[in-house]
Motif scaffolding. Structure first.
Motif: not given
Length: 342
Positions: A72-76, A98-100, A172-179, A211-217
């Protein structure tokens, strides 16, 4: 009675609302360990469920009494943690997506097969009663030829759900990869594959951050999907539905229309070509808005497969195929071209 000893890696919202309480409610489960990089979060869950706590997942995986883990971790981290768990001899239930990448999904599948362990991906929408009944109705031939569909999954965003609020890793793109496409869209690609019982082969998509400010996804996406038999429909995924969650699907067929999770009182409405209407109250779909009151059925399905040593209902190959539709959508949005699904 067979008891499966379980560890949960990641003690955020999905673990707190779904995995841990649903494991605790299953008579075949003993929660023996939890892990989170935030020590106080791990401690709190450990005390609540009378389990050991860890701050490093490698230490949890070294615990030989654990039979299975939820990732149940962040996607990356889905792939590396799942692979480490499988190599440590644990069965794995991994959250979606499942993965990135396609390469990561294949590595996860290979690790499961090499170690003789079960790998299940937590796509809960397959277990919603209205979705199960819709698949049966289509399979029976009563709907006739399916022409089209539209499906949507949208809410106000993970800041209202994640334990970290607006500072969540989801943005955060580096942890989520996609939004929104990874959080919500992949649920719907898996659902469409399940209900229609065929693969999605081509995608045209607009995927953007609106819609989301300060979002990279991404936070909004609209996709046109084509299946192997030529069914064409739309999928929308959004974190900008600010007033009410939408988790609906409509299937348009030769003999009628199936409306799923659209009516507030009836989870499935069948509008027949001859004008007759059937309405079914099959219970509410699991939702972030219900506070975890409705079971996802994912945990029970996973544990049932372990206890009876049967195939998991959503294996790594299924997770990979559903993710590959999302990866094709991202490619389509970037290139401005219709993209074939791997």
């Amino acid at each position: 009675m067979t008891i499966i000893k379980v560890g949960v890696i990641g003690c955020g919202s999905i673990a707190g609302h779904r995995h841990l309480p649903e494991y605790a409610a299953n008579q075949n489960v003993e929660i023996v360990a939890v892990c989170d990089i935030v020590e106080e979060r791990a401690k709190e869950k450990a005390e609540k469920y009378d389990a050991k706590f860890y701050t490093k997942y490698e230490d949890l995986l070294a615990n030989e009494e654990i039979d299975a883990v939820s990732v149940c971790t962040p996607n990356y981290l889905h792939a590396p943690v799942s692979i480490a768990a499988l190599n440590a001899g644990k069965h794995v239930l991994c959250e979606k997506p499942m993965a990135t990448s396609d390469a990561e999904t294949k590595a996860m599948i290979e690790a499961a097969e090499k170690n003789g362990k079960k790998l299940m991906i937590a796509h809960n929408q397959r277990f919603v009663p209205s979705h199960e009944k819709a698949r049966e109705f289509i399979e029976s031939g009563k709907l006739g030829k399916v022409y089209s569909f539209r499906t949507a999954f949208g809410h106000g965003g993970p800041e209202g759900w994640s334990v970290d609020g607006a500072d969540s890793w989801f943005f955060k793109k580096e942890k989520a990869f996609i939004g929104a496409m990874g959080d919500l869209g992949v649920h719907k690609t898996d659902l469409l594959r399940y209900i229609l019982n065929e693969e999605i082969v081509e995608v045209a998509a607009f995927v953007d951050t609106l819609a989301k400010e300060n979002s990279t996804v991404d936070d909004n996406a609209v996709c046109i999907l084509k299946t192997e038999s030529g069914i064409v429909g739309t999928l929308a995924a959004s974190w900008s539905y600010v007033s009410k969650e939408d988790n609906s699907t409509v299937i348009y067929g030769e003999n009628g229309i199936l409306r799923l999770e659209e009516d507030p009182d009836y989870s499935l409405v069948i509008q027949h070509k001859n004008g007759e209407v059937e309405k079914f109250d099959l219970g509410k779909i699991q939702s972030n808005e219900d506070g975890g009151q409705n079971t996802s059925h994912v945990i029970d399905q996973f544990i049932h497969s372990l206890v009876d040593d049967t195939d998991v209902p959503i294996n790594g190959y299924e997770g990979m195929k559903s993710l590959n539709v999302i990866l094709a959508a991202l490619e389509s949005s970037e290139t401005g071209k219709i993209t074939k699904v791997k």
